[in-house]
Design a protein around this motif. Structure first.
Motif, PDB file in Angstrom:
ATOM      1  N   GLU A 111     -22.534 -11.652  11.604  1.00 51.59           N
ATOM      2  CA  GLU A 111     -22.720 -10.638  12.655  1.00 51.59           C
ATOM      3  C   GLU A 111     -24.173 -10.579  13.099  1.00 51.59           C
ATOM      4  OE1 GLU A 111     -21.238  -6.994  11.071  1.00 51.59           O
ATOM      5  OE2 GLU A 111     -19.131  -7.622  11.198  1.00 51.59           O
ATOM      6  N   ARG A 112     -25.084 -10.639  12.144  1.00 44.89           N
ATOM      7  CA  ARG A 112     -26.514 -10.600  12.460  1.00 44.89           C
ATOM      8  C   ARG A 112     -26.896 -11.827  13.291  1.00 44.89           C
ATOM      9  NH1 ARG A 112     -29.240 -10.988   7.389  1.00 44.89           N
ATOM     10  NH2 ARG A 112     -29.222 -13.208   7.806  1.00 44.89           N
ATOM     11  N   ASP A 113     -26.419 -13.002  12.903  1.00 44.28           N
ATOM     12  CA  ASP A 113     -26.710 -14.212  13.667  1.00 44.28           C
ATOM     13  C   ASP A 113     -26.123 -14.133  15.072  1.00 44.28           C
ATOM     14  OD1 ASP A 113     -28.060 -15.272  11.533  1.00 44.28           O
ATOM     15  OD2 ASP A 113     -26.415 -16.582  10.883  1.00 44.28           O
ATOM     16  N   PHE A 114     -24.910 -13.601  15.179  1.00 39.46           N
ATOM     17  CA  PHE A 114     -24.289 -13.473  16.489  1.00 39.46           C
ATOM     18  C   PHE A 114     -25.098 -12.540  17.383  1.00 39.46           C
ATOM     19  CE2 PHE A 114     -21.450 -11.279  19.429  1.00 39.46           C
ATOM     20  CZ  PHE A 114     -20.965 -12.361  20.142  1.00 39.46           C
ATOM     21  N   GLU A 115     -25.530 -11.410  16.850  1.00 34.68           N
ATOM     22  CA  GLU A 115     -26.332 -10.466  17.633  1.00 34.68           C
ATOM     23  C   GLU A 115     -27.660 -11.098  18.040  1.00 34.68           C
ATOM     24  OE1 GLU A 115     -25.684  -7.466  19.005  1.00 34.68           O
ATOM     25  OE2 GLU A 115     -23.640  -7.927  18.383  1.00 34.68           O
ATOM     26  N   HIS A 116     -28.259 -11.863  17.128  1.00 37.03           N
ATOM     27  CA  HIS A 116     -29.512 -12.540  17.438  1.00 37.03           C
ATOM     28  C   HIS A 116     -29.292 -13.533  18.590  1.00 37.03           C
ATOM     29  CE1 HIS A 116     -33.358 -14.499  16.949  1.00 37.03           C
ATOM     30  NE2 HIS A 116     -32.734 -15.661  16.818  1.00 37.03           N
ATOM     31  N   LEU A 117     -28.218 -14.302  18.524  1.00 41.08           N
ATOM     32  CA  LEU A 117     -27.915 -15.251  19.596  1.00 41.08           C
ATOM     33  C   LEU A 117     -27.615 -14.534  20.910  1.00 41.08           C
ATOM     34  CD1 LEU A 117     -25.703 -17.810  17.680  1.00 41.08           C
ATOM     35  CD2 LEU A 117     -28.017 -18.160  18.534  1.00 41.08           C
ATOM     36  N   ARG A 118     -26.918 -13.409  20.832  1.00 43.85           N
ATOM     37  CA  ARG A 118     -26.603 -12.648  22.042  1.00 43.85           C
ATOM     38  C   ARG A 118     -27.874 -12.129  22.706  1.00 43.85           C
ATOM     39  NH1 ARG A 118     -26.005  -7.596  23.501  1.00 43.85           N
ATOM     40  NH2 ARG A 118     -26.250  -6.758  21.410  1.00 43.85           N
ATOM     41  N   ARG A 119     -28.779 -11.588  21.890  1.00 39.14           N
ATOM     42  CA  ARG A 119     -30.048 -11.096  22.447  1.00 39.14           C
ATOM     43  C   ARG A 119     -30.877 -12.237  23.025  1.00 39.14           C
ATOM     44  NH1 ARG A 119     -29.772  -7.919  17.842  1.00 39.14           N
ATOM     45  NH2 ARG A 119     -31.217  -9.294  16.748  1.00 39.14           N
ATOM     46  N   SER A 120     -30.889 -13.370  22.351  1.00 41.16           N
ATOM     47  CA  SER A 120     -31.618 -14.529  22.863  1.00 41.16           C
ATOM     48  C   SER A 120     -31.024 -14.989  24.186  1.00 41.16           C
ATOM     49  CB  SER A 120     -31.573 -15.675  21.858  1.00 41.16           C
ATOM     50  OG  SER A 120     -32.277 -15.345  20.700  1.00 41.16           O
ATOM     51  N   PHE A 121     -29.702 -15.019  24.257  1.00 43.30           N
ATOM     52  CA  PHE A 121     -29.034 -15.423  25.491  1.00 43.30           C
ATOM     53  C   PHE A 121     -29.362 -14.461  26.628  1.00 43.30           C
ATOM     54  CE2 PHE A 121     -25.363 -15.291  28.352  1.00 43.30           C
ATOM     55  CZ  PHE A 121     -25.376 -16.609  28.788  1.00 43.30           C
ATOM     56  N   GLU A 122     -29.359 -13.165  26.334  1.00 44.32           N
ATOM     57  CA  GLU A 122     -29.697 -12.189  27.367  1.00 44.32           C
ATOM     58  C   GLU A 122     -31.140 -12.366  27.831  1.00 44.32           C
ATOM     59  OE1 GLU A 122     -28.836  -8.433  25.563  1.00 44.32           O
ATOM     60  OE2 GLU A 122     -26.687  -8.583  25.951  1.00 44.32           O
ATOM     61  N   GLY A 123     -32.041 -12.619  26.880  1.00 45.40           N
ATOM     62  CA  GLY A 123     -33.438 -12.853  27.251  1.00 45.40           C
ATOM     63  C   GLY A 123     -33.599 -14.094  28.114  1.00 45.40           C
ATOM     64  N   LEU A 124     -32.923 -15.169  27.742  1.00 45.97           N
ATOM     65  CA  LEU A 124     -32.977 -16.389  28.544  1.00 45.97           C
ATOM     66  C   LEU A 124     -32.371 -16.174  29.923  1.00 45.97           C
ATOM     67  CD1 LEU A 124     -32.014 -19.098  25.908  1.00 45.97           C
ATOM     68  CD2 LEU A 124     -34.223 -18.807  27.024  1.00 45.97           C
ATOM     69  N   SER A 125     -31.296 -15.429  29.970  1.00 48.95           N
ATOM     70  CA  SER A 125     -30.639 -15.160  31.243  1.00 48.95           C
ATOM     71  C   SER A 125     -31.564 -14.378  32.175  1.00 48.95           C
ATOM     72  CB  SER A 125     -29.350 -14.385  31.000  1.00 48.95           C
ATOM     73  OG  SER A 125     -28.708 -14.110  32.206  1.00 48.95           O
ATOM     74  N   SER A 126     -32.229 -13.373  31.650  1.00 48.29           N
ATOM     75  CA  SER A 126     -33.146 -12.591  32.499  1.00 48.29           C
ATOM     76  C   SER A 126     -34.363 -13.421  32.892  1.00 48.29           C
ATOM     77  CB  SER A 126     -33.561 -11.304  31.796  1.00 48.29           C
ATOM     78  OG  SER A 126     -34.309 -11.591  30.644  1.00 48.29           O
ATOM     79  N   ALA A 127     -34.834 -14.290  31.993  1.00 46.05           N
ATOM     80  CA  ALA A 127     -35.969 -15.152  32.328  1.00 46.05           C
ATOM     81  C   ALA A 127     -35.589 -16.133  33.429  1.00 46.05           C
ATOM     82  CB  ALA A 127     -36.449 -15.904  31.096  1.00 46.05           C
ATOM     83  N   ILE A 128     -34.390 -16.692  33.352  1.00 44.70           N
ATOM     84  CA  ILE A 128     -33.935 -17.621  34.387  1.00 44.70           C
ATOM     85  C   ILE A 128     -33.775 -16.887  35.713  1.00 44.70           C
ATOM     86  CG2 ILE A 128     -31.945 -18.991  35.132  1.00 44.70           C
ATOM     87  CD1 ILE A 128     -31.661 -19.874  32.187  1.00 44.70           C
ATOM     88  N   ALA A 129     -33.243 -15.676  35.674  1.00 44.78           N
ATOM     89  CA  ALA A 129     -33.092 -14.898  36.904  1.00 44.78           C
ATOM     90  C   ALA A 129     -34.460 -14.612  37.520  1.00 44.78           C
ATOM     91  CB  ALA A 129     -32.344 -13.604  36.620  1.00 44.78           C
ATOM     92  N   SER A 130     -35.423 -14.277  36.678  1.00 44.14           N
ATOM     93  CA  SER A 130     -36.773 -13.999  37.168  1.00 44.14           C
ATOM     94  C   SER A 130     -37.397 -15.252  37.770  1.00 44.14           C
ATOM     95  CB  SER A 130     -37.636 -13.473  36.020  1.00 44.14           C
ATOM     96  OG  SER A 130     -38.971 -13.320  36.443  1.00 44.14           O
ATOM     97  N   GLN A 131     -37.248 -16.390  37.084  1.00 47.55           N
ATOM     98  CA  GLN A 131     -37.796 -17.641  37.604  1.00 47.55           C
ATOM     99  C   GLN A 131     -37.118 -18.025  38.913  1.00 47.55           C
ATOM    100  OE1 GLN A 131     -40.320 -19.614  36.596  1.00 47.55           O
ATOM    101  NE2 GLN A 131     -40.829 -18.049  35.107  1.00 47.55           N
TER     102      GLN A 131
END
Length: 97
Positions: A35-55
């Motif tokens: 569960e912890r790994d999944f949440e970490h991956l989810r947060r990383s994915f959200e961060g990457l998604s927002s970074a890509i949107a910003s770029q």
């Protein structure tokens, strides 16, 4: 002799219970880690998604600026062409006339 057999049965039950408890504890830890790994991956994915949107937004703005600049350069080039054609036309007409 019966005391040894009772003791061995009790010892077997205790070790079985302790083994079951250890197995359950390991299972709970693995589930928590997953569960912890999944949440970490989810947060990383959200961060990457927002970074890509910003770029993407920054890239679109930069392309718009370049488009406006090219339009300005094309307009200036057209003005220079018209000016040169007018001047060369006058010079050509003046020589032949």
């Amino acid at each position: 002799m019966p005391l040894f057999s009772y003791a061995s049965v009790v010892l077997g039950l205790i070790s079985t219970l302790l083994g079951g408890f250890a197995w359950y504890r390991g299972m709970v830890r693995k589930r928590y880690a997953a569960e912890r790994d999944f949440e970490h991956l989810r947060r990383s994915f959200e961060g990457l998604s927002s970074a890509i949107a910003s770029q993407s937004k920054d890239l679109e703005e930069e392309l718009d600026r370049l488009h406006r600049r090219l339009d300005t350069m094309n307009a200036t080039q057209t003005e220079v062409k018209v000016f040169l054609m007018a001047k060369l036309g006058e010079a050509t007409l003046g020589r032949h006339g």
